[in-house]
Design an enzyme around this catalytic site. Structure first.
Site, short mmCIF file in Angstrom:
data_model
loop_
_atom_site.label_atom_id
_atom_site.label_comp_id
_atom_site.label_asym_id
_atom_site.label_seq_id
_atom_site.Cartn_x
_atom_site.Cartn_y
_atom_site.Cartn_z
N GLU A 24 15.62 -63.00 3.00
CA GLU A 24 14.53 -62.17 3.08
C GLU A 24 14.99 -61.11 4.19
OE1 GLU A 24 10.56 -64.53 3.58
OE2 GLU A 24 11.99 -65.91 4.08
N SER A 152 9.06 -66.53 1.07
CA SER A 152 8.62 -65.22 0.07
C SER A 152 8.68 -65.80 -1.37
CB SER A 152 9.77 -64.26 0.08
OG SER A 152 9.47 -63.36 1.40
N TYR A 218 6.15 -58.63 -3.72
CA TYR A 218 6.88 -57.34 -2.99
C TYR A 218 7.02 -56.28 -4.30
CZ TYR A 218 7.82 -60.49 0.53
OH TYR A 218 7.68 -61.59 1.65
N ARG A 257 0.69 -67.60 9.66
CA ARG A 257 -0.22 -67.42 8.52
C ARG A 257 0.03 -68.70 7.85
NH1 ARG A 257 2.48 -64.05 5.12
NH2 ARG A 257 2.27 -65.72 3.42
N ASP A 259 -1.18 -70.59 4.19
CA ASP A 259 -1.49 -70.28 2.78
C ASP A 259 -2.25 -71.61 2.36
OD1 ASP A 259 -0.23 -67.81 2.98
OD2 ASP A 259 1.64 -68.62 2.26
N GLU A 272 1.52 -73.83 2.50
CA GLU A 272 2.68 -73.67 3.54
C GLU A 272 2.21 -73.16 4.66
OE1 GLU A 272 5.56 -70.67 1.54
OE2 GLU A 272 5.17 -72.20 0.10
N ASN A 274 3.67 -69.98 7.78
CA ASN A 274 4.66 -69.12 8.06
C ASN A 274 4.60 -68.67 9.59
OD1 ASN A 274 5.18 -67.79 5.06
ND2 ASN A 274 3.17 -68.35 5.24
N GLY A 278 5.32 -61.35 7.42
CA GLY A 278 5.63 -59.98 7.37
C GLY A 278 4.91 -59.03 7.99
#
Length: 312
Positions: A24, A152, A218, A257, A259, A272, A274, A278
């Site tokens: 990443e 990602s 992305y 974050r 999900d 999951e 984070n 980003g």
């Protein structure tokens, strides 16, 4: 969420740690430069530092007072850079070593959530010799194959037939030496940003692709981000509280974050976590912050304030 209420100068000299060696890297550089520009616009003495094997020496030589970690993936979200900074006694943003390790490793995240009674899809740990038919019998189809320590959606595959399973497993092992298969949840995907102990507005993610993969995140123009997310107030609060519980269970701190998937019955399942999401102007955390009335610059300032906290 309040505006940052300490002077920019009180943060001292700030290293914005970006780039690194993970898959990443390019995303991290984009995030890092957006963060750097925001910090400088706030009057913070912030300096870009592209992380390599000399990072410890450079941090020591340049006498940084704290670090803003915006490294995605390995080296940034797995406790490695956190350990370096703690050994140098340099305060840093986000989760400490434990929170980084537990949130980066998808299998450990799920084990912690299961141990605390938090809902997450059923999974099995794989090796290269795992029997595809046994996996299908245990989890059903479709299912998801995930490298445990990648972000990602790199190396991830949605599998709809037993025949395609081995190829998906091989692909995941190309990226990681630990891989899981996870039960597929039929329903809507959401993400919840956490900032200083509070959940920001929920975002719903929609894509015409098989799932919210790297291209959807992305590259594709067809991905939609809905904020407001379309949930009722009660369901949004339920989703936010689940995300806060998941965040706290993993000993995460500062920001991050979570999900989430909702099945066809409206039940939420944790996918999951984070710990360093980003942070470009088009990323999910800034998008959610905007809905809450928080500018990108104020968001970055709030994250930097988390470096004032002690790490566990």
């Amino acid at each position: 969420m309040s505006e940052i209420n300490i002077t920019p100068q009180s943060f001292g000299r700030v290293a914005v740690l970006m780039g690194g060696r993970s898959a990443e890297r390019e995303i991290s550089l984009k995030s890092g430069r957006a963060v750097l520009a925001a910090l400088q616009s706030l009057g913070v003495d912030a300096v870009e530092l592209d992380v390599d094997k000399t990072v410890s020496e450079r941090l020591r030589q340049d006498k940084f007072d704290r670090a803003f970690i915006i490294l995605h993936g390995r080296g940034g979200e797995d406790g490695e850079i956190q350990g370096v900074l703690q050994s140098l006694q340099i305060p840093y943003t986000g989760s400490g070593i434990t929170g980084a390790v537990l949130s980066m490793n998808k299998r450990l995240s799920k084990q912690v959530w299961q141990s605390q009674g938090l809902p997450t899809p059923k999974y099995v740990r794989l090796n290269r010799q795992s029997n595809p038919q046994q996996i299908v019998e245990e989890l059903g189809l479709p299912l998801v194959i995930k490298p445990v320590n990648e972000g990602s959606s790199i190396g991830m595959s949605k599998v709809t037939s037993a025949e395609a399973l081995q190829q998906a497993i091989n692909l995941a092992f190309d990226y990681d030496d630990e891989v899981i298969a996870e039960q597929w949840v039929h329903g809507a995907e959401y993400t919840v940003s956490i900032l200083n102990g509070e959940a920001l507005p929920v975002i719903r993610l929609t894509t015409p692709r098989e799932f919210y993969d790297f291209e959807a995140k992305y590259l594709a123009d067809s991905t939609e981000y809905l904020c407001p997310c379309g949930l009722s107030d009660a369901d949004e609060k339920r989703c936010q509280q689940l995300a806060i519980n998941a965040f706290n269970a993993l000993n995460m701190s500062g920001w991050g974050r979570i999900d989430v998937m909702a099945d066809q019955h409206g039940d939420f399942y944790l996918l999951e976590a984070n710990s360093v999401p980003g942070m470009t102007d088009h990323s999910l955390v800034p998008m959610s912050a905007r809905q809450a009335g928080i500018s990108f610059e104020n968001l970055v300032g709030q994250v930097l304030k988390s470096s004032l906290e002690g790490k566990r």
